[in-house]
Design a protein around this motif. Structure first.
Motif, PDB file in Angstrom:
ATOM      1  N   LYS A  32     -14.013  16.314  54.881  1.00 55.02           N
ATOM      2  CA  LYS A  32     -13.564  17.387  53.982  1.00 55.02           C
ATOM      3  C   LYS A  32     -13.745  18.718  54.704  1.00 55.02           C
ATOM      4  CE  LYS A  32     -14.597  14.909  49.682  1.00 55.02           C
ATOM      5  NZ  LYS A  32     -13.166  14.748  49.323  1.00 55.02           N
ATOM      6  N   VAL A  33     -12.630  19.437  54.886  1.00 55.37           N
ATOM      7  CA  VAL A  33     -12.683  20.682  55.644  1.00 55.37           C
ATOM      8  C   VAL A  33     -12.124  21.840  54.821  1.00 55.37           C
ATOM      9  CG1 VAL A  33     -12.452  19.475  57.849  1.00 55.37           C
ATOM     10  CG2 VAL A  33     -10.410  20.356  56.715  1.00 55.37           C
ATOM     11  N   GLY A  34     -12.553  23.027  55.207  1.00 53.27           N
ATOM     12  CA  GLY A  34     -12.015  24.255  54.640  1.00 53.27           C
ATOM     13  C   GLY A  34     -11.462  25.123  55.753  1.00 53.27           C
ATOM     14  N   ILE A  35     -10.520  25.992  55.389  1.00 50.75           N
ATOM     15  CA  ILE A  35      -9.936  26.921  56.350  1.00 50.75           C
ATOM     16  C   ILE A  35     -10.185  28.338  55.840  1.00 50.75           C
ATOM     17  CG2 ILE A  35      -7.829  27.710  57.496  1.00 50.75           C
ATOM     18  CD1 ILE A  35      -6.709  24.889  57.162  1.00 50.75           C
ATOM     19  N   HIS A  71      -3.820  25.171  62.400  1.00 54.02           N
ATOM     20  CA  HIS A  71      -4.977  24.328  62.056  1.00 54.02           C
ATOM     21  C   HIS A  71      -4.620  23.388  60.908  1.00 54.02           C
ATOM     22  CE1 HIS A  71      -8.538  26.072  64.260  1.00 54.02           C
ATOM     23  NE2 HIS A  71      -7.585  26.938  64.569  1.00 54.02           N
ATOM     24  N   ALA A  72      -3.988  23.931  59.877  1.00 55.98           N
ATOM     25  CA  ALA A  72      -3.647  23.121  58.704  1.00 55.98           C
ATOM     26  C   ALA A  72      -2.702  21.986  59.076  1.00 55.98           C
ATOM     27  CB  ALA A  72      -3.022  24.006  57.624  1.00 55.98           C
ATOM     28  N   TYR A 124      -4.686  19.266  60.892  1.00 53.86           N
ATOM     29  CA  TYR A 124      -5.490  18.482  59.953  1.00 53.86           C
ATOM     30  C   TYR A 124      -4.620  17.552  59.107  1.00 53.86           C
ATOM     31  CZ  TYR A 124      -9.705  21.374  60.758  1.00 53.86           C
ATOM     32  OH  TYR A 124     -10.805  22.009  61.301  1.00 53.86           O
ATOM     33  N   LYS A 125      -3.466  18.056  58.653  1.00 56.08           N
ATOM     34  CA  LYS A 125      -2.580  17.251  57.805  1.00 56.08           C
ATOM     35  C   LYS A 125      -2.055  16.015  58.529  1.00 56.08           C
ATOM     36  CE  LYS A 125       0.417  18.747  54.929  1.00 56.08           C
ATOM     37  NZ  LYS A 125       1.623  19.384  54.344  1.00 56.08           N
ATOM     38  N   ILE A 138      -8.003  18.666  53.597  1.00 61.06           N
ATOM     39  CA  ILE A 138      -8.240  20.105  53.440  1.00 61.06           C
ATOM     40  C   ILE A 138      -8.503  20.358  51.960  1.00 61.06           C
ATOM     41  CG2 ILE A 138      -7.286  22.426  53.734  1.00 61.06           C
ATOM     42  CD1 ILE A 138      -5.417  21.216  55.891  1.00 61.06           C
ATOM     43  N   VAL A 153      -9.264  26.759  50.926  1.00 50.92           N
ATOM     44  CA  VAL A 153      -8.732  27.805  51.797  1.00 50.92           C
ATOM     45  C   VAL A 153      -9.183  29.144  51.241  1.00 50.92           C
ATOM     46  CG1 VAL A 153      -6.662  28.909  52.744  1.00 50.92           C
ATOM     47  CG2 VAL A 153      -6.688  26.421  52.381  1.00 50.92           C
ATOM     48  N   LEU A 187      -0.715  21.704  50.318  1.00 48.33           N
ATOM     49  CA  LEU A 187      -2.114  21.257  50.304  1.00 48.33           C
ATOM     50  C   LEU A 187      -2.567  21.103  48.855  1.00 48.33           C
ATOM     51  CD1 LEU A 187      -3.439  23.730  53.042  1.00 48.33           C
ATOM     52  CD2 LEU A 187      -2.486  21.443  53.370  1.00 48.33           C
ATOM     53  N   ALA A 247      -6.266  21.291  47.635  1.00 45.85           N
ATOM     54  CA  ALA A 247      -7.101  22.412  48.088  1.00 45.85           C
ATOM     55  C   ALA A 247      -7.261  23.465  46.997  1.00 45.85           C
ATOM     56  CB  ALA A 247      -6.501  23.041  49.339  1.00 45.85           C
TER      57      ALA A 247
END
Length: 360
Positions: free
Chosen positions: A6-9, A19-20, A23-24, A31, A34, A51, A54
């Motif tokens: 699980k990531v955040g931007i 980056h997105a 990741y996708k 994601i 954000v 997303l 998100a």
């Protein structure tokens, strides 16, 4: 299969999109958040990139309160230090876009916090993932050149000045130096294990950026568009560094490594006014050496590839988080990159040579 990360931007500008998308393209990453300080911008980013799962935030500290495994920091340079430190102290693993920071003191603090918290801080230098950059590194580390005593690196665009946050010192901290110069420094020093810089004598200017003939936002342009420096290192090594966003010339020359047994010439890939710098691939590599007393130039065959360098950078971060590996591009290594940029800017402002002070 590895657990879903699980990531955040943090930040939702152009580089955040890259980056997105990376990741996708991964089945084991989601994601989930954000953040952007501009009201509505994070929500618009989420909608535009599809997303659906998100959540948008206007404060990165709220994003960092979420149960995230890692974050990508894609904000303007001036906020890299504060955002990265907040993320590390929030127990997040961090992929930070280049340049590392605005000042050397900020970079030192970031490395210190990473070590203190035990959380990863890796810096985004995707040209390292080019197979031909790896060939270059292998040649240098093989010892074929003997003792390397001089490096020339850098690059120049005939016309290649960005706008927006890149040209305002309060947001970017520096211009061409931070945007593309850091890549050239990494190209030169990564293969040598990042020797310790000692002194810098430098000059910078912005004749093109501040001229409305060449830049539509000249009145707001207050960073450098050109720089040149001589950097001394431990081990009796010198670096001749030069970088330019704009100039009346087609090139500032190739990257050169001069050794006691051989020399290496490397030219960047690309054509046109925005090419000629080390934010892309390799066009040619040649080894200059003597064979039976004859001066010989041996072209090094390039590896043909379809490697998505940006994807590889992000993927390396994901795998490192999942498997508990060290930072793919360690922050304490890039600290020396930042020290050189910091020294160049200080030297140019003072118009004299300066000493680089690094912690032991």
């Amino acid at each position: 299969m590895s657990k879903v990360l699980k990531v955040g931007i943090i930040g939702s500008g152009g580089i955040a999109q890259a980056h997105a998308r990376a990741y996708k393209a991964m089945d084991d990453v989601e994601i989930v958040a954000v953040a952007d300080i501009v009201p509505g911008k994070a929500a618009e980013f989420i909608h535009r990139l599809g997303l659906e799962t998100a959540t948008p935030f206007e404060d990165h500290r709220q994003l960092l309160e979420q149960p995230l495994d890692g974050v990508s920091i894609c904000t303007p340079n001036a906020s890299h230090h504060r955002t990265a430190v907040d993320a590390l102290r929030a127990d997040k693993q961090v992929l930070l876009e280049k340049p590392m920071s605005v000042t050397l003191d900020e970079a030192i603090d970031m490395v210190s916090v990473s070590k203190e918290t035990g959380n990863m801080l890796t810096i985004g230098f995707q040209p390292r993932y080019d197979p031909n950059m790896k060939t270059l590194q292998q040649i240098i580390q093989s010892g074929q050149l003997g003792k390397i005593y001089y490096i020339q690196t850098g690059g120049g665009r005939r016309r290649g000045m960005p706008g927006g946050t890149f040209i305002r010192k309060e947001l970017a901290g520096a211009g061409a130096m931070a945007d593309i110069g850091c890549y050239s420094i990494d190209l030169a020093l990564h293969a040598l294990g990042y020797p310790r810089p000692l002194t810098v004598s430098a000059y910078t200017s912005n004749h093109f950026g501040t001229n409305p003939t060449y830049h539509p936002d000249a009145s707001h342009f207050d960073v450098e568009d050109f720089g040149v420096a001589m950097v001394r290192f431990e081990g009796d090594l010198v670096l001749n560094f030069k970088i330019s966003w704009a100039m009346h010339m087609d090139t500032l020359g190739p990257t050169l490594f001069l050794g006691t047994d051989a020399g290496l010439r490397v030219t960047p890939a690309g054509q046109g006014p925005w090419s000629g710098v080390w934010d892309g691939g390799v066009d040619s590599i040649s080894l200059f050496h003597d064979v039976l007393g004859h001066h010989t130039e041996s072209p090094i065959p390039l590896r043909s590839h379809q490697v998505n360098l940006f994807y590889e950078k992000v993927r390396d971060f994901v795998v490192a988080v999942q498997e508990g590996k060290p930072a793919p591009i360690p922050c304490d290594e890039i600290l020396r990159n930042q020290a050189i940029i910091d020294g160049i800017l200080r030297s140019a402002e003072l118009r004299r040579e300066v000493t680089i002070e690094l912690p032991n």
